[in-house]
Every structure is written in C-alpha cells, then in structure tokens.
Design a protein around this motif. Structure first.
Motif, mmCIF file in Angstrom:
data_model
loop_
_atom_site.group_PDB
_atom_site.id
_atom_site.type_symbol
_atom_site.label_atom_id
_atom_site.label_comp_id
_atom_site.label_asym_id
_atom_site.label_seq_id
_atom_site.Cartn_x
_atom_site.Cartn_y
_atom_site.Cartn_z
ATOM 1 N N PRO A 310 42.974 44.429 25.915
ATOM 2 C CA PRO A 310 43.172 43.023 25.545
ATOM 3 C C PRO A 310 43.111 42.775 24.043
ATOM 4 O O PRO A 310 43.742 41.852 23.535
ATOM 5 N N LEU A 311 42.351 43.578 23.302
ATOM 6 C CA LEU A 311 42.223 43.377 21.864
ATOM 7 C C LEU A 311 43.420 44.019 21.148
ATOM 8 O O LEU A 311 43.745 45.182 21.376
ATOM 9 N N LYS A 312 44.078 43.232 20.291
ATOM 10 C CA LYS A 312 45.240 43.714 19.546
ATOM 11 C C LYS A 312 44.959 43.585 18.047
ATOM 12 O O LYS A 312 44.255 42.678 17.609
ATOM 13 N N ALA A 313 45.524 44.502 17.285
ATOM 14 C CA ALA A 313 45.376 44.449 15.832
ATOM 15 C C ALA A 313 46.674 44.896 15.177
ATOM 16 O O ALA A 313 47.451 45.663 15.763
ATOM 17 N N LYS A 314 46.925 44.418 13.977
ATOM 18 C CA LYS A 314 48.073 44.867 13.206
ATOM 19 C C LYS A 314 47.896 46.340 12.872
ATOM 20 O O LYS A 314 46.775 46.839 12.730
ATOM 21 N N TYR A 315 49.029 47.021 12.661
ATOM 22 C CA TYR A 315 49.000 48.473 12.673
ATOM 23 C C TYR A 315 50.006 49.012 11.661
ATOM 24 O O TYR A 315 51.210 48.801 11.804
ATOM 25 N N LEU A 316 49.516 49.683 10.599
ATOM 26 C CA LEU A 316 50.402 50.273 9.601
ATOM 27 C C LEU A 316 50.909 51.617 10.086
ATOM 28 O O LEU A 316 50.148 52.432 10.606
ATOM 29 N N ARG A 317 52.209 51.848 9.879
ATOM 30 C CA ARG A 317 52.824 53.122 10.249
ATOM 31 C C ARG A 317 53.323 53.827 8.989
ATOM 32 O O ARG A 317 53.299 53.274 7.903
ATOM 33 N N VAL A 318 53.799 55.053 9.165
ATOM 34 C CA VAL A 318 54.367 55.814 8.042
ATOM 35 C C VAL A 318 55.497 55.028 7.387
ATOM 36 O O VAL A 318 55.655 55.044 6.167
ATOM 37 N N ALA A 319 56.276 54.307 8.203
ATOM 38 C CA ALA A 319 57.410 53.542 7.671
ATOM 39 C C ALA A 319 56.982 52.404 6.748
ATOM 40 O O ALA A 319 57.827 51.828 6.059
ATOM 41 N N ASN A 320 55.701 52.078 6.725
ATOM 42 C CA ASN A 320 55.215 50.994 5.868
ATOM 43 C C ASN A 320 54.669 51.493 4.532
ATOM 44 O O ASN A 320 54.389 50.684 3.649
ATOM 45 N N VAL A 321 54.502 52.806 4.382
ATOM 46 C CA VAL A 321 53.822 53.347 3.194
ATOM 47 C C VAL A 321 54.770 54.251 2.404
ATOM 48 O O VAL A 321 55.278 55.240 2.934
ATOM 49 N N TYR A 322 54.993 53.875 1.145
ATOM 50 C CA TYR A 322 55.826 54.655 0.240
ATOM 51 C C TYR A 322 55.057 54.919 -1.041
ATOM 52 O O TYR A 322 53.915 54.493 -1.185
ATOM 53 N N SER A 323 55.637 55.635 -1.966
ATOM 54 C CA SER A 323 54.955 55.975 -3.207
ATOM 55 C C SER A 323 54.682 54.719 -4.024
ATOM 56 O O SER A 323 55.618 54.074 -4.504
ATOM 57 N N ASN A 324 53.396 54.341 -4.107
ATOM 58 C CA ASN A 324 52.980 53.145 -4.856
ATOM 59 C C ASN A 324 53.676 51.898 -4.336
ATOM 60 O O ASN A 324 53.980 50.989 -5.094
ATOM 61 N N GLU A 325 53.917 51.855 -3.031
ATOM 62 C CA GLU A 325 54.632 50.709 -2.469
ATOM 63 C C GLU A 325 54.289 50.537 -0.996
ATOM 64 O O GLU A 325 54.302 51.501 -0.229
ATOM 65 N N LEU A 326 53.984 49.300 -0.609
ATOM 66 C CA LEU A 326 53.805 48.940 0.793
ATOM 67 C C LEU A 326 54.994 48.098 1.229
ATOM 68 O O LEU A 326 55.357 47.138 0.546
ATOM 69 N N ARG A 327 55.605 48.454 2.339
ATOM 70 C CA ARG A 327 56.714 47.674 2.892
ATOM 71 C C ARG A 327 56.209 47.029 4.184
ATOM 72 O O ARG A 327 56.091 47.697 5.217
ATOM 73 N N LEU A 328 55.922 45.742 4.101
ATOM 74 C CA LEU A 328 55.225 45.051 5.188
ATOM 75 C C LEU A 328 56.111 44.089 5.964
ATOM 76 O O LEU A 328 55.625 43.203 6.651
ATOM 77 N N ASP A 329 57.436 44.270 5.867
ATOM 78 C CA ASP A 329 58.344 43.365 6.578
ATOM 79 C C ASP A 329 58.257 43.547 8.091
ATOM 80 O O ASP A 329 58.431 42.590 8.840
ATOM 81 N N HIS A 330 58.027 44.770 8.535
ATOM 82 C CA HIS A 330 57.986 45.047 9.977
ATOM 83 C C HIS A 330 56.647 45.691 10.325
ATOM 84 O O HIS A 330 56.464 46.895 10.174
ATOM 85 N N ILE A 331 55.734 44.877 10.788
ATOM 86 C CA ILE A 331 54.398 45.333 11.179
ATOM 87 C C ILE A 331 54.270 45.209 12.688
ATOM 88 O O ILE A 331 54.572 44.161 13.263
ATOM 89 N N THR A 332 53.829 46.275 13.340
ATOM 90 C CA THR A 332 53.645 46.245 14.788
ATOM 91 C C THR A 332 52.156 46.056 15.115
ATOM 92 O O THR A 332 51.310 46.050 14.230
ATOM 93 N N GLU A 333 51.863 45.894 16.408
ATOM 94 C CA GLU A 333 50.485 45.741 16.859
ATOM 95 C C GLU A 333 50.108 46.898 17.777
ATOM 96 O O GLU A 333 50.969 47.546 18.374
ATOM 97 N N ILE A 334 48.811 47.115 17.918
ATOM 98 C CA ILE A 334 48.306 48.176 18.774
ATOM 99 C C ILE A 334 47.084 47.664 19.526
ATOM 100 O O ILE A 334 46.315 46.855 18.998
ATOM 101 N N GLY A 335 46.916 48.114 20.761
ATOM 102 C CA GLY A 335 45.722 47.783 21.519
ATOM 103 C C GLY A 335 44.587 48.729 21.136
ATOM 104 O O GLY A 335 44.809 49.918 20.923
#
Length: 520
Positions: A310-335
């Motif tokens: 039931p508990l959900k949280a936002k979840y960073l993936r490899v696709a969100n992390v680049y060299s000195n850059e966070l790409r946060l346009d598409h963030i998924t959730e995880i239980g």
C-alpha cells in the motif's frame, strides 16, 4: 505545393528517369569480387558524390549475377535500412557503378540535372519518408511505387544548374561556419576537462592556499580530523536514535521501532589506487577512500510483489541520472515498506552513481540529489553515497566527472563478457582527494562559475548550429519554390522539356528490339 513560377512544371520521378535496383553477387564465387567495378552499398553513402566504393566486383559478376550497371550521374538512395527511421541517404555516382540489393538508383533523362534531383530529394526528405517509408521492427524500407509516383517541381534545365550552383555556394559558406562552431565546441569540451584536471591537482587554488595558510592542515592533522568527524557524526546519530526510542516507548511503542544507527565501517585512512598510479595532489591534501568520509548503500529492486504494497514512493532510475545532471521529467513510483522508505529515502546532497549499463564510457555517471522531490527513493542500479560532512557533495561530484575521477571509476569497474559494472564496495573504495572544507568550497565556487560560463557558451554554439540547419532548410524551400534565383525568359520551359523527354522515351520504347520466341 505552392504556386510555381512561369516556365516550371511538376513531374513524378517516373517522368524524369528510370529507377534501377541492385543485387549481390554470390560471395562463394571468388571471380565475382575484387574487381574494378564499384559496388555501392549503404556503407558507401557517407558522401554526396561516390567516386569509389569499399567493395568492387568484376565484369564476370555483372554478366552472371543480379548486379546491374548503372550509368554515371545516376542518383542513388538507400531503400532498405534502419537509418530510414530518420534519414534518407542520397548520393550521385561519378562513374558507372553497380548496387547492392538495399539500394536504388535513378538514371535521369537528358535535360534533368542529377545534382538538382539529389537536392530535391534532400529538400523533400521528410515528406518522402512520411509518404513512402514502410516501417519494420528494426529495418525500414522505401515502397518504390510510392516513390516513383512522388512529384518534384522541375524548372528549365539552365535554371536547374543555376539553382544547384546557388545552393552549393550558400551551403559551402554555412558548412565553413558549422565547422568553426564544431571546433569551438570541441575546444570547449577540452577546456572543461583541463579546468577540472587543474582543480583536482590543486593548481586552481594554488594562490588561495598561499593567501590562506591558516586554513591549511598537515595530512596527519587532516586524518585525525576525519576520524573525529566520523565519531562525532556517529555520536549525533546515536543521540537522535536514543531520543526517538524514548519518544516511541513513551507513546506506548506504537508504530515501528526506531532503527539503531550502524557504527561506522572500519577506518582505512589511506586510499588504494586500482591502477597502482597515485595522482598528484598538494602536500596539504590527502587521498582517502570514500568509505572514510561517508556511507555507501544500494537501492530497491523492483518486482511484482511490490505492486501489492500500500505504501508508494517516488523512485529514481538510471534513466534519471546523468553526468552532473538529473532528468526528472519522468519519475515512476514503487511499492515499499516503512522500513525500506526509511533506509532508502534520499537526502539532499546524496551522490548517485550509475552502477553500469555495459558501456565503460557511461559507467559511473554521477549526480547530486537536489532534494526537489520529498520522500524520493532509488532503484538498486543506482549506488548512493551520503557524505558525513567532511567531504562536500558538489566537490566530490565535480571530482568524479574530472579526468582523474573518470579514470579511477573506469579502473575500479568490473567486466564480465564485455559488460562493465560497479558495486557498493567498489564505490566505497574509490579514492577521493580531501582538503580543508574552505578550500573545497573555493574550488567548487570557481568551477561552478567557469563551468556555468562554458555551458552558456555551448548553449550559444548549439543555438547557432540549429540556426544553420534552419537556414539550410530555408534555402532548399526557396530553391524548390522558384525564388532562390531569377528566371530567364529565354530558357526552354520545363513543360516543353518534359514533353520532349516523354516523346524520346516513347520513341526508344518503340525501337527497342523485341524478344522472339524460339521453338523448344
């Protein structure tokens, strides 16, 4: 298509030339290959004029295989390839050639300039792909009936030549500008690397150290302070846990029991370089393993069982992390559970390393979590480093993207069957330079200012490159709308030219010898 000037006409490709296909002689027949006749394949389509090819075939191959000769001056295209997903490769043959089966050639009638048709294909490239392309899973192809019927604006022959001359002269000037921009962009990249290298060799703050001797420490004193900082941090965490534990008990032990902080890992004190070569740093600095100045941990593994939690949280993936850059346009959730959230919740300033994606050049991409989204967690393919406070997060991240840091990361990586990966222990053992916090702050300040300026310059270069491409498209649009060069009333009109081509082709068809049937 817009209204065309007087003397122009519209014609399909079938009206201005003959399309020809290709074939591949058998590789099993040695006498077919290594000859002087060019055999054009998609790998030769890297130039506008084809004068030679990677592979050549013999006259024996032309006479005894599916390969056919196409005349010099033919326009050739790639008709079957994955590249057709976004690009239609186009070239002109300078000499009589042959094609492989993935190519098509248009042999043009007299009065139709091959360079003009090639530029026309480039001008209408996207329209041709949209109308004539047939998609596949990995390979796309051109549907020839649709391409043969595709219409192109045709001016008088002399005007075709004037248009080509004007296009090529204007494009040559643009190409020189683009070349200069590309050189500037490359130079900017080298400047960034030189700047970072200088920073972490201590040369960037050499003057600062001479002006601030009271802010420097000996390596021995620095080591002692690192140990003290670790113990202080642990004691603070322990005090906070005891306070939380007392509150939990006073509240009737409702909810999850506070987790006791782990004692810091054993203090190593001296970094071990995976390559065996120790990079040079100032005498007042010290190399330490990451484990001595912070904590390294893994993330959450995503699986179907988590969907029921039931508990959900936002979840960073490899696709969100680049060299000195966070790409946060598409963030998924995880239980996840409360305990997992407590352990994996990111704190502002945490470093995130990409564990690996097979490429040694991309492995260990690192960025600093900015705290912009609360209760953010991360997947297990991102390795988290939380500094104890002695090592500034931004300073550490800038070091990791420097030439020295990148080389250390690549040397630390494991390789299995060509796939490169990092692990929690390998990040923990990464050497990192430690200097007085005030000098870390000074290095970060200088680098931020200069790298920001370099980023602004690169943005200007990229904008100029986009303007150059837009200018090319504008030139082609004008060329095929009849507004790039003036018309000459003395030129033979295109309708007359097309009528003559039609008559000549009809006459050639009538005089073509007929095949006679022979009695069997």
């Amino acid at each position: 298509m817009t209204e065309l000037p007087k003397g122009w006409a519209v014609a399909s490709f079938s009206q201005i030339g003959t399309w020809m296909g290709g074939g591949t002689p058998s590789k099993a027949v040695g006498s077919f290959w290594g000859g002087p006749i060019p055999w054009i394949s998609p790998k030769d389509m890297k130039t506008k004029i084809i004068r030679s090819t990677i592979d050549g075939i013999t006259t024996d191959a032309v006479g005894n295989s599916a390969a056919k000769l196409i005349p010099a001056g033919s326009v050739v295209i790639v008709a079957r390839s994955g590249i057709l997903a976004h690009t239609l490769p186009i070239a002109i043959t300078a000499i009589e050639s042959t094609l492989n089966q993935d190519m098509k050639a248009l042999a043009l009638s007299k009065g139709i300039e091959s360079s003009f048709v090639a530029w026309g294909l480039r001008a209408f490239e996207q329209a041709i792909l949209n109308k004539c392309r047939k998609g596949g899973t990995t390979v796309h192809s051109i549907e020839m009936p649709s391409l043969i019927a595709f219409e192109l604006p045709i001016p008088p022959t002399n005007e075709q030549r004037r248009i080509v001359e004007k296009i090529e002269a204007m494009f040559e000037r643009i190409d020189k500008g683009v070349e200069s921009l590309a050189v500037a962009k490359t130079t900017l990249g080298l400047y960034r690397q030189s700047l970072l290298k200088s920073a972490f060799e201590g040369r960037l703050t050499a003057a600062w150290r001479s002006q601030n001797p009271n802010k420097l420490e000996t390596p021995k004193a620095l080591l002692a302070r690192i140990q003290k900082e670790r113990e202080t941090h642990y004691k603070s965490a322990l005090d906070n846990w005891q306070a939380a534990l007392s509150e939990w008990r006073a509240a009737g032990e409702v909810g999850r029991k506070p987790v006791k902080p782990s004692r810091p890992t054993e203090f190593i004190g001296e970094a071990v370089f995976p390559s065996g070569e120790i990079a040079q740093i100032p005498p007042a600095w010290r190399w330490s393993p990451m484990s001595d100045v912070g904590r390294t941990s893994g993330g959450l593994t995503k699986n179907q069982k988590r969907e029921a939690l039931p508990l959900k949280a936002k979840y960073l993936r490899v696709a969100n992390v680049y060299s000195n850059e966070l790409r946060l346009d598409h963030i998924t959730e995880i239980g996840l559970t409360e305990e997992e959230l407590s352990k994996s919740r990111l704190e502002k300033g945490d470093l995130l390393f990409v564990e690996g994606n097979g490429s040694l050049e991309q492995i260990g991409r690192v960025a600093v979590w900015d705290g912009s989204i609360p209760d953010m967690t991360h997947q297990n393919h991102l390795i988290r480093f939380s500094t104890d406070g002695l090592l500034d997060s931004q300073f550490a991240m800038l070091f990791m993207i420097s030439p020295v840091g990148r080389n250390l990361i690549k040397a630390q990586a494991s390789s299995t069957s060509g796939l490169h990966t990092l692990s929690i222990s390998k990040i923990a053992n990464l050497p990192v330079p430690i200097c007085y916090p005030a000098e870390q702050a000074e290095i970060t300040r200088i680098l931020d200012a200069r790298l920001t300026a370099a980023d602004a310059m690169e943005a200007e270069i990229n904008a100029a490159l986009l303007r150059a491409e837009a200018l090319r498209q504008s030139i082609l649009k004008q060329a095929f709308a009849g507004t790039l060069v003036p018309q000459d009333p003395n030129d033979e009109p295109a309708p007359t030219l097309l009528a003559r081509i039609k008559a000549e082709r009809a006459k050639a068809g009538k005089t073509k010898p007929r095949k006679t049937a022979h009695a069997g």
